[in-house]
Scaffold this active site. Structure first.
Site, PDB file in Angstrom:
ATOM      1  N   GLY A  52       0.835  -1.204   0.000  1.00  0.00           N
ATOM      2  CA  GLY A  52       0.000   0.000   0.000  1.00  0.00           C
ATOM      3  C   GLY A  52       0.860   1.240   0.000  1.00  0.00           C
ATOM      4  O   GLY A  52       2.053   1.165   0.319  1.00  0.00           O
ATOM      5  N   CYS A  79       5.287  -6.165   1.218  1.00  0.00           N
ATOM      6  CA  CYS A  79       5.610  -4.741   1.331  1.00  0.00           C
ATOM      7  C   CYS A  79       4.947  -4.136   2.574  1.00  0.00           C
ATOM      8  O   CYS A  79       5.334  -4.453   3.692  1.00  0.00           O
ATOM      9  CB  CYS A  79       5.200  -4.037   0.031  1.00  0.00           C
ATOM     10  SG  CYS A  79       5.996  -2.453  -0.198  1.00  0.00           S
ATOM     11  N   TYR A  80       3.920  -3.300   2.421  1.00  0.00           N
ATOM     12  CA  TYR A  80       3.252  -2.731   3.594  1.00  0.00           C
ATOM     13  C   TYR A  80       2.751  -3.865   4.514  1.00  0.00           C
ATOM     14  O   TYR A  80       2.847  -3.785   5.734  1.00  0.00           O
ATOM     15  CB  TYR A  80       2.069  -1.847   3.157  1.00  0.00           C
ATOM     16  CG  TYR A  80       1.335  -1.164   4.305  1.00  0.00           C
ATOM     17  CD1 TYR A  80       1.689   0.121   4.722  1.00  0.00           C
ATOM     18  CD2 TYR A  80       0.297  -1.800   4.970  1.00  0.00           C
ATOM     19  CE1 TYR A  80       1.027   0.745   5.772  1.00  0.00           C
ATOM     20  CE2 TYR A  80      -0.366  -1.189   6.022  1.00  0.00           C
ATOM     21  CZ  TYR A  80      -0.003   0.091   6.413  1.00  0.00           C
ATOM     22  OH  TYR A  80      -0.662   0.705   7.458  1.00  0.00           O
ATOM     23  N   HIS A 165       7.685  -7.742  -4.037  1.00  0.00           N
ATOM     24  CA  HIS A 165       6.364  -8.076  -4.584  1.00  0.00           C
ATOM     25  C   HIS A 165       6.448  -9.337  -5.445  1.00  0.00           C
ATOM     26  O   HIS A 165       6.821  -9.254  -6.612  1.00  0.00           O
ATOM     27  CB  HIS A 165       5.848  -6.920  -5.454  1.00  0.00           C
ATOM     28  CG  HIS A 165       5.508  -5.697  -4.673  1.00  0.00           C
ATOM     29  ND1 HIS A 165       4.250  -5.474  -4.166  1.00  0.00           N
ATOM     30  CD2 HIS A 165       6.258  -4.643  -4.289  1.00  0.00           C
ATOM     31  CE1 HIS A 165       4.234  -4.325  -3.506  1.00  0.00           C
ATOM     32  NE2 HIS A 165       5.454  -3.801  -3.559  1.00  0.00           N
ATOM     33  N   GLU A 167       4.072 -10.839  -6.765  1.00  0.00           N
ATOM     34  CA  GLU A 167       2.982 -10.868  -7.754  1.00  0.00           C
ATOM     35  C   GLU A 167       3.331 -10.204  -9.076  1.00  0.00           C
ATOM     36  O   GLU A 167       2.651 -10.423 -10.074  1.00  0.00           O
ATOM     37  CB  GLU A 167       1.717 -10.215  -7.167  1.00  0.00           C
ATOM     38  CG  GLU A 167       1.775  -8.707  -6.906  1.00  0.00           C
ATOM     39  CD  GLU A 167       2.421  -8.326  -5.573  1.00  0.00           C
ATOM     40  OE1 GLU A 167       3.185  -9.138  -5.014  1.00  0.00           O
ATOM     41  OE2 GLU A 167       2.170  -7.199  -5.098  1.00  0.00           O
ATOM     42  N   ASP A 223     -17.527  -7.538 -23.347  1.00  0.00           N
ATOM     43  CA  ASP A 223     -18.084  -7.717 -22.002  1.00  0.00           C
ATOM     44  C   ASP A 223     -19.614  -7.802 -22.025  1.00  0.00           C
ATOM     45  O   ASP A 223     -20.212  -8.702 -21.435  1.00  0.00           O
ATOM     46  CB  ASP A 223     -17.664  -6.562 -21.077  1.00  0.00           C
ATOM     47  CG  ASP A 223     -16.161  -6.323 -21.116  1.00  0.00           C
ATOM     48  OD1 ASP A 223     -15.438  -7.265 -21.458  1.00  0.00           O
ATOM     49  OD2 ASP A 223     -15.732  -5.202 -20.813  1.00  0.00           O
ATOM     50  N   LYS A 369     -10.542  -8.754 -18.425  1.00  0.00           N
ATOM     51  CA  LYS A 369     -10.922  -8.984 -19.821  1.00  0.00           C
ATOM     52  C   LYS A 369     -10.584 -10.408 -20.279  1.00  0.00           C
ATOM     53  O   LYS A 369     -11.390 -11.060 -20.931  1.00  0.00           O
ATOM     54  CB  LYS A 369     -10.204  -7.951 -20.689  1.00  0.00           C
ATOM     55  CG  LYS A 369     -10.583  -7.951 -22.126  1.00  0.00           C
ATOM     56  CD  LYS A 369     -11.965  -7.398 -22.386  1.00  0.00           C
ATOM     57  CE  LYS A 369     -12.005  -5.912 -22.429  1.00  0.00           C
ATOM     58  NZ  LYS A 369     -13.347  -5.347 -22.497  1.00  0.00           N
TER      59      LYS A 369
END
Ligand code: XMP
Length: 591
Positions: A52, A79-80, A165, A167, A223, A369
């Site tokens: 964050g 991280c945070y 991170h 991710e 969509d 998407k």
């Protein structure tokens, strides 16, 4: 079923990416607010605390329920989240000194979370504060060679913290590390498939709709088409009313194409309403992008109200359906700690109010998407429909820039050894998780600049010049006349839309081939700027997976040259610019 990884959102721009990575591993994952009560996490077999933008040292701490630590399930902080763990368990977090932005080399020690990870591996860092002292019960399991504790673990309680991170794509073994957490440590099982996702969506539709019906707004893009098919399949044809509002800002022949291609797959009951003149009247003399977006979104609702009234479809028995997907929500400032980048047409305040009143159904609002596309294929929609380039609900309106006119001219800027011009036009971007509305820099002396060089200089310019959020290069037009070029007064008119439609069509025809397969979307933007015709064009080809992060795409040279020749032949355009901005700092669309 108890098999979920819960992600607590402390405002990171990467929170959604964590959820996505877990789903890619075949395990369901949901995002919760930072202060979600522990008792709500009944299905979780593991928790990830996101990063964050806040400082745990210098700012008030974000709330969390300490009872999450009594659930006795594994926890991983990024991280945070890592700093929060250190702080919670009595370690020490401090500011400064060991700041790291970008790649770092992580040296690891043996731990179940690092199974099959190389002893030294590249990780992605972005932090000012760091963990300085371990809490008791924890050991350091990774270092990047400075004073900070880059990775720590309490193996007994299965609590892990990473300053980096895992991710993001740039953490080279991030997927292995997350898979270790999910499967080896949380013992989650792989049971999340597109079929399951489809089943869950259908169950939710039935639950939410009950014995009501759905009035669905259909732009004809991926969509809303997938939504139409989903709703008809789940509820039956007679409980779904599909309406396509032709706002006059569609692509060339688009409305016909939408009707035809839906009919081909059995979706024959699409209703079409022509609202071109209403939209043009509402947008007359409107210049500001957010104002345009809100007018467009509200008019969709006015028309819906009117048609439902005409058809005597009572709100008591009909929900309004929308094909909203996750990026629409997050960019409209839809999560608590996120900033508003732009108001997507399906996120105007009136809609938000109706969502609170439970009058709206959005079956695919949690998806990205590419996940929507998988669902589309599962439903049997044809590939050419499912893999169409995304097209925004407000249509060409947000690609037809408007201006009250201005006497401001281009400004010169020397950057490294390049001569740059700052154009007086502005566009929307996303920088440091916040909205920007700033100027593009134009590179005019392109000679000897390779794509690699352009890819390198573009972020250098936007990182160092605050008033610039995009970088362009000049594809066509007389550079000498740039100093005499100005923004002219222009709003959305049929003539301007027709011109843009023509050019958009030229571009689309030219990129519809295998050499351009890498292009995920390619907005064509009309800008009321120039010295003769007073109109210029920006080409914005991008590569992406899910629209949240984007790199500018490289057009094959021959394709670019042909596009330029064909646009030039219209004799209506002063300049053609090529947008070489990634996202961040630029968004895909210009408004
Ligand atoms: P940005 O410009 O935010 O776009 O990087 C991300 C994706 O969203 C599309 N987009 C919209 N789609 N309604 C939509 O249905 C909108 O108001 C809207 N604004 C942007 C954009 O085309 C891209 O695919």
């Amino acid at each position: 079923m108890k098999n979920e990884i819960a992600i607590l959102d402390f405002g990171s721009q990467y929170t959604h990416l964590i959820a996505r990575r877990i789903r890619e591993l075949g395990v369901i994952s949901h995002i919760y607010p930072n202060n979600v009560p522990a008792k709500k996490l009944i299905n979780a077999v593991g928790i990830i605390l996101s990063g964050g933008p806040r400082s745990i040292v210098n700012q008030p701490k974000l709330a969390y329920d300490p009872k999450i630590f009594e659930l006795n399930i594994p926890i991983l902080g990024h991280c945070y989240g890592h700093q929060l763990l250190a702080d919670h368990f009595g370690g020490k977090v401090i500011s400064g000194k060991a700041r790291e932005y970008g790649l770092a080399k992580l040296k690891i020690v043996v731990s179940p979370i690092f199974e099959n990870v190389k002893p030294i591996t590249n990780v992605w860092m972005s932090h000012g504060d760091h963990v300085d002292q371990l809490p008791s019960g924890f050991k350091q399991i990774g270092t990047t060679g400075n004073d900070s504790i880059a990775a720590m673990a309490n193996e007994q309680q299965k609590i892990y913290g990473f300053q980096f991170h895992p991710e993001v794509h740039h953490t080279e073994q991030g997927k292995i590390i997350l898979a270790n957490f999910v499967f080896n440590i949380c013992k989650a099982t792989k049971n999340w498939t597109t079929e399951k996702m489809l089943q869950e969506i259908q169950t939710n539709i039935k639950k939410q709709v009950g014995n009501k019906n759905v009035f669905l707004l259909i732009s004809g893009g991926v969509d809303s088409t997938v939504c139409f098919a989903l709703l008809e399949k789940t509820l039956g044809k007679n409980r779904v009313y599909g309406l396509h509002v032709d706002h006059g800002m569609m692509r060339l022949n688009e409305t016909n194409l939408v009707k035809k291609s839906l009919a081909k797959i059995g979706l024959t009951d699409l209703h079409i309403y022509n609202a071109e003149s209403e939209y043009l009247a509402a947008l007359k003399n409107i210049y500001e992008p957010e104002e345009k977006r809100k007018i467009i979104g509200n008019l969709f609702l006015d028309i819906t109200d009117r048609i439902m009234k005409d058809k005597k479809l009572s709100r008591k028995n009909w929900l309004i359906g929308q094909g909203t997907i996750y990026p629409d929500t997050i960019e409209s400032g839809g999560t608590k700690n996120a900033d508003k980048i732009k108001t997507h047409h399906n996120r105007v305040p009136r809609i938000l109010q109706m969502i609170k009143q439970r009058k709206i159904i959005e079956p695919i609002k949690e998806l990205y998407k590419d996940e929507v596309r998988q669902i589309g294929l599962k439903l049997g929609l044809p590939k050419n429909l499912v893999f169409r380039h995304p097209f925004p609900g407000p249509g060409l309106a947000i690609r037809c820039l408007c201006s009250p006119g201005s006497n401001n001219t281009v400004k010169k800027l020397i950057f490294q050894s390049s001569n740059l011009l700052i154009l007086p036009i502005r566009s929307v971007g996303v920088q440091g998780d916040e909205r920007s509305y700033a100027h593009p820099a134009l590179i005019t002396n392109l000679k000897n600049s390779s794509w690699e060089k352009l890819a390198q200089i573009s972020p250098q310019i936007t990182n160092s010049q605050k008033e610039i959020n995009r970088v362009l290069f000049l594809m066509h037009g007389d550079p000498k006349n740039l100093v005499n070029s100005k923004l002219v007064r222009a709003y959305i008119t049929k003539n301007r839309l027709d011109l843009l439609r023509k050019i958009d069509d030229i571009v689309n025809k030219n990129i519809n081939n295998s050499a351009c397969k890498h292009i995920w979307q390619m907005p064509v933007v009309l800008v009321p700027f120039g010295h003769n015709h007073g109109e210029s064009i920006v080409l914005r080809p991008v590569e992406s997976e899910e629209a949240m992060t984007v790199s500018f795409a490289k057009l094959p040279k021959a394709v670019g040259q042909k596009i330029v020749r064909e646009i030039k032949a219209l004799n209506a355009i002063d300049y053609i610019f090529y947008d070489i901005t990634n996202k961040p700092p630029g968004t895909i669309e210009w408004e």
